[in-house]
Design a protein around this motif. Structure first.
Motif, mmCIF file in Angstrom:
data_model
loop_
_atom_site.group_PDB
_atom_site.id
_atom_site.type_symbol
_atom_site.label_atom_id
_atom_site.label_comp_id
_atom_site.label_asym_id
_atom_site.label_seq_id
_atom_site.Cartn_x
_atom_site.Cartn_y
_atom_site.Cartn_z
ATOM 1 N N UNK A 1 4.214 10.282 75.370
ATOM 2 C CA UNK A 1 4.761 10.479 76.715
ATOM 3 C C UNK A 1 6.039 11.323 76.662
ATOM 4 N N UNK A 2 6.897 11.012 75.684
ATOM 5 C CA UNK A 2 8.189 11.707 75.585
ATOM 6 C C UNK A 2 8.004 13.168 75.184
ATOM 7 N N UNK A 3 7.186 13.441 74.144
ATOM 8 C CA UNK A 3 7.064 14.846 73.725
ATOM 9 C C UNK A 3 6.239 15.659 74.715
ATOM 10 N N UNK A 4 5.305 15.012 75.430
ATOM 11 C CA UNK A 4 4.521 15.735 76.449
ATOM 12 C C UNK A 4 5.418 16.203 77.585
ATOM 13 N N UNK A 5 6.380 15.356 77.959
ATOM 14 C CA UNK A 5 7.289 15.710 79.065
ATOM 15 C C UNK A 5 8.096 16.959 78.699
ATOM 16 N N UNK A 6 8.564 17.043 77.438
ATOM 17 C CA UNK A 6 9.338 18.210 76.982
ATOM 18 C C UNK A 6 8.450 19.459 76.994
ATOM 19 N N UNK A 7 7.237 19.331 76.457
ATOM 20 C CA UNK A 7 6.318 20.480 76.413
ATOM 21 C C UNK A 7 6.006 20.973 77.826
ATOM 22 N N UNK A 8 5.746 20.037 78.748
ATOM 23 C CA UNK A 8 5.403 20.431 80.123
ATOM 24 C C UNK A 8 6.577 21.140 80.795
ATOM 25 N N UNK B 1 10.652 13.167 69.946
ATOM 26 C CA UNK B 1 9.506 13.212 69.030
ATOM 27 C C UNK B 1 9.120 11.834 68.509
ATOM 28 N N UNK B 2 10.139 11.035 68.170
ATOM 29 C CA UNK B 2 9.806 9.705 67.630
ATOM 30 C C UNK B 2 9.346 8.787 68.761
ATOM 31 N N UNK B 3 9.631 9.195 69.993
ATOM 32 C CA UNK B 3 9.333 8.340 71.152
ATOM 33 C C UNK B 3 7.867 8.274 71.528
ATOM 34 N N UNK C 1 1.602 17.578 66.859
ATOM 35 C CA UNK C 1 0.966 17.245 68.140
ATOM 36 C C UNK C 1 1.751 17.858 69.295
ATOM 37 N N UNK C 2 3.104 17.780 69.196
ATOM 38 C CA UNK C 2 3.959 18.398 70.210
ATOM 39 C C UNK C 2 3.708 19.912 70.274
#
Length: 554
Positions: free
Chosen positions: A141-148, A136-138, A180-181
């Motif tokens: 790009x980082x939170x989008x990868x987790x969501x996808x 989340x703090x990243x 946002x995530x």
């Protein structure tokens, strides 16, 4: 690989993912095809998103992935089963692993009964905090990868979305990205899974503090606005329901007020008093999240589980809006996905316990009338599978019959229906009773039975015409017309309707002779089918390109 196959038996098993690395490294794999649900989510009426309060059940039992992890079933004695599907809208499989993928047997059983299934994405304690900082703090790009990844997992295994449960404090950077995530995850799930859902658990606040609110308020509203719903914590008071209802406005059905059946902490009511909490929630038009109804099994024990389960859900039924079946064919042998024997055509083919929720049939309503009627599951005798439906009741003095509503229906009636029924009357004088099916239709001036000259039925009740033998061309499918055996009686019926809409399917138990005495009956139902003549006559689609893999010849 041990993730996909039980090391002792080599049988395929359901699994979870631990930590961020496993989640991001996940990809579909030929070993995990057993875990893909084979049952599409059945349609229902009214649809899930109708304007009425919903009921979510959150299943949390001893850490999860117990005997339900065996995809092809196991020889478990007295297992936990859930079967009051008609009364609930959403099923969540909960565990404390980072990514809880629901065992496929649950998805199959729920989907067959029109209920979507959510997995759980959870972070907690110190490790959870580190995990959240990492994604989340990243940044985007980082939170989008987790969501996808989460959306791909739901799409691949064919379940219906996620409960998101962040139970650790967050840094300002992490909590800033959290809405946002959630928003991105919700959009990804909606596009990957038809009818998909993302629900947020009431835990972290907009400033990153971990503090359960037991309500929707300005501290947690930002997360509610970013997804499909909020599941509140359990220690609420009535004034919090009032505030929640006010703040949710037109989205009040998207707030699932938590009700812990184990009654931990300061709650209104749990156990057999759960109804006190539920009644209050419904007074404010809010949805309910019933947490850990496995209390019936864990707290009261396995011995009388089925009776206790019917008592528990029966006590809540008044506050659980039901959903109706809206597609044909409707066919069920009432199997719970478990048994103490396996029956075929009324014969006990194999003695011994079994448990496989994928084999659970479409479940009926379980009507109870105090002192007059009880509906139970009977494991001692069945037509097919592991159980039959036992109807026990009395016909009051001076009355000739009693109607027991099995299924609520909501669909246009095809011009011609075939119905089949298999039953067994028990007790000292089974010959004193007759058993038949009754179909009711919604009141409408146009609905007619049979030919256009016949009069509309009073109250829209139709008694299908008994067929002594199946019509030509359907003899194979409707062999049931005269195939009773092992004490089971088989009946076949047809019903012609014009411009009608189906409403209920009931079974009618009648006395042969009128009587001024009360008469008790016990009837087992082994199978019920409602078939559309047109689709029955059509030839089934051809099967192409069948693949068999991982064969082991013995």
């Amino acid at each position: 690989p041990a993730r996909y196959f039980d090391t002792k038996t080599t049988e395929p098993i359901s699994f979870f993912l631990s930590g961020l690395e496993e989640l991001l490294a996940w990809q579909p794999n030929s070993n995990d095809e057993f875990n893909v649900s084979a049952v599409p989510l059945a349609k229902r009426q009214p649809p899930l998103h109708s304007r009425r309060p919903r009921t979510l059940v959150c299943h949390d039992m001893r850490g999860g992935y117990l005997e339900d992890r065996f995809i092809q079933g196991s020889a478990t004695r007295n297992p936990y089963v859930f079967y009051h599907w008609r009364y609930i809208d959403i099923f969540v499989y909960f565990s404390h692993h980072t990514v809880t993928i629901p065992p496929v047997v649950w998805t199959n059983a729920a989907h067959r009964n029109s209920v979507p299934v959510l997995g759980t994405f959870i972070t907690e304690w110190t490790d959870g905090g580190k995990l959240c900082e990492a994604f989340l703090a990243g940044g985007e790009e980082a939170y989008s990868a987790v969501a996808e990844q989460l959306a791909r997992i739901a799409q691949h295994y064919r379940f219906d979305g996620w409960l998101v449960n962040i139970e650790n404090t967050l840094s300002a950077a992490a909590v800033g990205n959290l809405p946002l995530f959630l928003q991105y995850l919700t959009a990804q799930v909606h596009s990957a899974v038809p009818g998909g859902l993302v629900i947020w658990y009431d835990s972290v606040l907009k400033d990153g503090t971990l503090k359960w609110q037991n309500e929707l308020n300005d501290e947690n509203r930002v997360f509610f606005d970013a997804c499909d719903g909020l599941f509140t914590n359990y220690n609420w008071k009535e004034e919090q329901l009032e505030r929640t209802q006010r703040l949710a406005g037109p989205r009040q059905n998207d707030v699932y007020v938590g009700i812990d059946v184990f009654a931990r902490g300061d709650v209104i009511g749990g156990g057999f008093d759960t109804v006190k909490s539920l009644r209050l929630v419904r007074q404010y038009g809010l949805s309910a999240a019933i947490f850990a109804p496995g209390w019936v099994y864990e707290h009261l024990g396995k011995e009388n589980f089925l009776q206790n389960e019917n008592r528990f859900w029966g006590s809540l039924a008044e506050y659980l809006p039901m959903h109706s079946i809206c597609t044909l064919p409707l066919t069920t042998s009432f199997s719970l996905g478990m048994g103490t024997s396996t029956f075929l055509d009324g014969k006990d083919e194999e003695s011994g316990p079994w448990y496989d929720l994928s084999a659970q049939d479409i479940q009926p309503l379980y009507p109870e009338l105090q002192g007059r009627l009880s509906t139970n599951c009977c494991l001692q005798d069945a037509w097919c599978g592991g159980s039959s439906l036992q109807l026990q009741g009395t016909i009051p003095p001076g009355e000739e019959r009693v109607a027991i509503r099995l299924f609520s229906l909501q669909m246009p009636a095809p011009p011609k229906l075939f119905l089949t029924l298999l039953y067994k009357l028990e007790g000292p004088q089974p010959d004193d009773f007759t058993v038949a099916l009754e179909v009711t239709t919604w009141d409408s001036g146009t609905c007619l039975e049979g030919n256009p000259t016949s009069l509309p039925e009073p109250n829209g009740r139709h008694h299908p015409r008994f067929l002594p033998a199946p019509p030509p061309g359907l003899a194979k499918l409707l062999a049931a017309c005269h195939r009773g055996s092992h004490g089971w009686t088989s009946r076949c019926y047809e019903l012609e309707l014009q411009d009608c809409s189906l409403r209920d399917l009931s079974v009618i138990v009648s006395r042969q002779q009128p009587s001024l005495e009360e008469t008790s009956f016990t009837c087992l139902l082994g199978e019920v089918r409602v078939l559309d003549r047109a689709s029955v006559a059509a030839s089934p689609p051809q099967v192409h390109s069948v693949m068999a893999s991982q064969l082991w010849w013995q």
